[in-house]
Write a protein that holds these residues in place. Structure first.
Motif, mmCIF file in Angstrom:
data_model
loop_
_atom_site.group_PDB
_atom_site.id
_atom_site.type_symbol
_atom_site.label_atom_id
_atom_site.label_comp_id
_atom_site.label_asym_id
_atom_site.label_seq_id
_atom_site.Cartn_x
_atom_site.Cartn_y
_atom_site.Cartn_z
ATOM 1 N N UNK A 3 9.287 20.925 -18.403
ATOM 2 C CA UNK A 3 8.166 20.667 -17.494
ATOM 3 C C UNK A 3 8.450 19.566 -16.476
ATOM 4 N N UNK A 4 8.806 18.380 -16.959
ATOM 5 C CA UNK A 4 8.842 17.232 -16.063
ATOM 6 C C UNK A 4 9.953 17.316 -15.024
ATOM 7 N N UNK A 5 11.173 17.635 -15.452
ATOM 8 C CA UNK A 5 12.287 17.692 -14.493
ATOM 9 C C UNK A 5 12.059 18.758 -13.418
ATOM 10 N N UNK A 6 11.697 19.994 -13.793
ATOM 11 C CA UNK A 6 11.405 20.977 -12.738
ATOM 12 C C UNK A 6 10.233 20.563 -11.843
ATOM 13 N N UNK A 52 0.836 -1.210 0.000
ATOM 14 C CA UNK A 52 0.000 0.000 0.000
ATOM 15 C C UNK A 52 0.869 1.258 0.000
ATOM 16 N N UNK A 53 1.931 1.242 0.792
ATOM 17 C CA UNK A 53 2.826 2.404 0.839
ATOM 18 C C UNK A 53 3.515 2.614 -0.506
ATOM 19 N N UNK A 54 3.960 1.526 -1.120
ATOM 20 C CA UNK A 54 4.640 1.628 -2.413
ATOM 21 C C UNK A 54 3.677 2.169 -3.471
ATOM 22 N N UNK A 55 2.451 1.661 -3.490
ATOM 23 C CA UNK A 55 1.473 2.082 -4.498
ATOM 24 C C UNK A 55 1.108 3.550 -4.346
ATOM 25 N N UNK A 56 0.899 4.005 -3.110
ATOM 26 C CA UNK A 56 0.542 5.411 -2.905
ATOM 27 C C UNK A 56 1.724 6.324 -3.219
ATOM 28 N N UNK A 57 2.935 5.850 -2.896
ATOM 29 C CA UNK A 57 4.122 6.653 -3.177
ATOM 30 C C UNK A 57 4.352 6.796 -4.676
ATOM 31 N N UNK A 58 3.858 5.818 -5.430
ATOM 32 C CA UNK A 58 4.073 5.814 -6.874
ATOM 33 C C UNK A 58 3.010 6.621 -7.629
ATOM 34 N N UNK A 59 2.024 7.142 -6.916
ATOM 35 C CA UNK A 59 0.930 7.849 -7.575
ATOM 36 C C UNK A 59 1.425 9.062 -8.358
ATOM 37 N N UNK A 60 2.306 9.850 -7.767
ATOM 38 C CA UNK A 60 2.821 11.035 -8.451
ATOM 39 C C UNK A 60 3.554 10.671 -9.724
ATOM 40 N N UNK A 61 4.346 9.599 -9.668
ATOM 41 C CA UNK A 61 5.072 9.154 -10.851
ATOM 42 C C UNK A 61 4.114 8.684 -11.936
ATOM 43 N N UNK A 110 21.180 17.193 -28.412
ATOM 44 C CA UNK A 110 19.903 17.378 -27.708
ATOM 45 C C UNK A 110 19.739 16.344 -26.598
ATOM 46 N N UNK A 111 20.123 15.097 -26.911
ATOM 47 C CA UNK A 111 20.006 14.026 -25.915
ATOM 48 C C UNK A 111 20.867 14.320 -24.686
ATOM 49 N N UNK A 112 22.082 14.790 -24.902
ATOM 50 C CA UNK A 112 22.976 15.082 -23.776
ATOM 51 C C UNK A 112 22.425 16.193 -22.889
ATOM 52 N N UNK A 113 21.820 17.213 -23.507
ATOM 53 C CA UNK A 113 21.243 18.302 -22.709
ATOM 54 C C UNK A 113 20.028 17.801 -21.934
ATOM 55 N N UNK A 114 19.214 16.958 -22.578
ATOM 56 C CA UNK A 114 18.068 16.379 -21.874
ATOM 57 C C UNK A 114 18.535 15.533 -20.690
ATOM 58 N N UNK A 115 19.601 14.769 -20.884
ATOM 59 C CA UNK A 115 20.154 13.970 -19.795
ATOM 60 C C UNK A 115 20.686 14.851 -18.677
ATOM 61 N N UNK A 143 10.752 7.814 -13.734
ATOM 62 C CA UNK A 143 9.889 8.402 -14.758
ATOM 63 C C UNK A 143 10.688 9.328 -15.674
ATOM 64 N N UNK A 144 11.608 10.092 -15.108
ATOM 65 C CA UNK A 144 12.443 10.982 -15.922
ATOM 66 C C UNK A 144 13.335 10.177 -16.879
ATOM 67 N N UNK A 145 13.869 9.056 -16.397
ATOM 68 C CA UNK A 145 14.685 8.197 -17.263
ATOM 69 C C UNK A 145 13.814 7.619 -18.377
ATOM 70 N N UNK A 146 12.612 7.211 -18.033
ATOM 71 C CA UNK A 146 11.670 6.700 -19.042
ATOM 72 C C UNK A 146 11.352 7.780 -20.076
ATOM 73 N N UNK A 147 11.211 9.020 -19.618
ATOM 74 C CA UNK A 147 10.901 10.117 -20.531
ATOM 75 C C UNK A 147 12.048 10.396 -21.490
ATOM 76 N N UNK A 148 13.271 10.370 -20.999
ATOM 77 C CA UNK A 148 14.418 10.672 -21.865
ATOM 78 C C UNK A 148 14.629 9.566 -22.897
ATOM 79 N N UNK A 149 14.101 8.378 -22.618
ATOM 80 C CA UNK A 149 14.236 7.264 -23.559
ATOM 81 C C UNK A 149 13.156 7.250 -24.630
#
Length: 407
Positions: free
Chosen positions: A213-216, A160-169, A334-339, A251-257
């Motif tokens: 958006x996402x990183x900030x 339950x704790x893991x699932x609720x913590x993952x809601x934002x992601x 572009x990829x390096x700057x995103x990373x 999630x950020x790693x998933x986004x950059x991929x």
């Protein structure tokens, strides 16, 4: 139906008429799904590469809204369960009539003819689709199957704790998909046309969502989430700032991929997809089994992050090779700057975990760095991407004069 509704365990507690009504509704919804969703979904995918993705999305929205509102109206007017289910199905079928008329008109307009069903072709595509289904199962194991492994290791409270913590992601992930899905057909068209400039513009748009958006947003959430989380869970679930940061970073790693994943998926590189999905699934399941007994639910977060990193590296390598073999280039700069935005966000969230008393100072410093990285990224974007961004900005209230062309 009796077993699904629990009649076998609670005999006599459920009204037989309710069971009968539920069975009829399930049957009606199955027919509705086949006629209104399954067939139309195939036609949507056929028309999407011709620039009709927004139109298809509007049809989906109309169908979803009316199908949701119709049974509510029926219940408010005094209808029972069965009547509400019939109204919902009838509404879906009624909306399907003008939708299919529009789809048929667009198919004729684009010169897509009707072809007779072929058992041979159908069987061949079925065999090929098994690989896609297997890949989907592995993706599920990576994204959702973690809970099945986590439950016996950490117990119901840990799950339950893991699932609720993952809601934002999960919310951030859904927001990312709203950008990715409309861009996919366009990106595939540019790649098949070997259009380097437009392909880079599509890649740049995806990464700009991450950088601007996402990183900030993830850094801000790390700073403000603890009191909000305590209020949301009423103090019944302890907030783990390191786990929250780990899940946000995954999630950020998933986004950059995403651009690399788009290239691999869009070109049906099934062998690579199956291999990378299997590797990620093994890392998640094996990581959870190895780490959770020692690190509790934090181990699950670390396993997910490692799996995302492994998948990102693999997809990038495969996508880069495909682009090079087809006369295109991977937008390395572009990829390096995103990373860099991912690294800044990771450092900021980690610093907030170690020095929570200085989180506002860390937030301020990381915001400056992220803003500077965004400005740097803006200046390496292709002209096509920046022109499109300016057109969008100029349409916003109060921004027209700012972005008006100079004489």
């Amino acid at each position: 139906m009796p077993y699904l509704l629990g009649q076998s365990q609670h005999a006599g507690l459920i009204d037989p008429e309710l069971i009968r009504a539920a069975g009829i509704i399930v049957l009606l919804q199955s027919v509705s799904w086949l006629l209104c969703n399954s067939i139309s979904g195939l036609l949507f995918r056929v028309l999407a590469p011709f620039g009709y993705f927004p139109r298809m999305a509007w049809w989906n929205l109309l169908t979803t809204v009316l199908s949701a509102v119709a049974p509510v109206v029926a219940v408010v007017m005094g209808a029972g369960l069965l009547t509400a289910g019939i109204v919902m199905t009838a509404t879906s079928l009624l909306v399907a009539v003008p939708m299919y008329l529009d789809l048929l008109r667009l198919l004729r307009k684009e010169g897509i003819p009707y072809s007779k069903p072929s058992l041979k072709v159908g069987y061949k595509n079925f065999v090929r689709s098994l690989a896609i289904s297997g890949k989907g199962l592995l993706e599920n194991a990576r994204q959702q199957g973690a809970r099945l492994v986590l439950a016996p290791l950490s117990g119901a409270a840990g799950l339950a704790a893991f699932s609720t913590m993952r809601t934002g992601a999960n919310v951030a992930l859904q927001g990312l998909n709203t950008v990715i899905n409309p861009l996919m057909p366009e990106l595939m068209r540019f790649l098949h046309q070997r259009d380097q400039d437009r392909s880079e513009a599509a890649f740049g748009t995806l990464w700009f969502v991450l950088v601007a958006l996402m990183a900030p947003a993830m850094v801000v959430l790390q700073a403000v989430m603890e009191p909000l989380y305590t209020l949301w869970t009423r103090g019944r679930v302890t907030f783990n700032p390191l786990l929250f940061a780990t899940l946000s970073l995954s999630v950020l790693v998933y986004a950059v991929a995403q651009p690399a994943i788009a290239v691999v998926k869009g070109n049906n590189l099934l062998k690579a997809q199956l291999t990378l999905s299997a590797v990620a699934a093994v890392v998640v399941v094996g990581g959870i089994a190895a780490l959770v007994p020692f690190m509790n639910i934090l181990g699950a977060g670390i396993a997910l992050l490692v799996a995302e990193v492994a998948a990102m590296v693999g997809y990038r390598v495969v996508a880069q090779r495909w682009l090079q073999s087809n006369g295109l280039l991977w937008p390395k700069h572009q990829f390096n700057i995103a990373m860099a935005s991912v690294w800044i966000a990771a450092a900021a969230m980690g610093a907030m975990v170690v020095l929570p008393q200085a989180k506002w100072l860390i937030l301020l410093g990381s915001s400056v760095l992220l803003a500077g990285n965004m400005w740097r990224y803006w200046h390496v974007l292709p002209d096509l991407a920046t022109q499109h961004a300016r057109r969008i900005a100029s349409s916003l209230p109060g921004m027209k004069k700012l972005y008006a062309p100079t004489k």
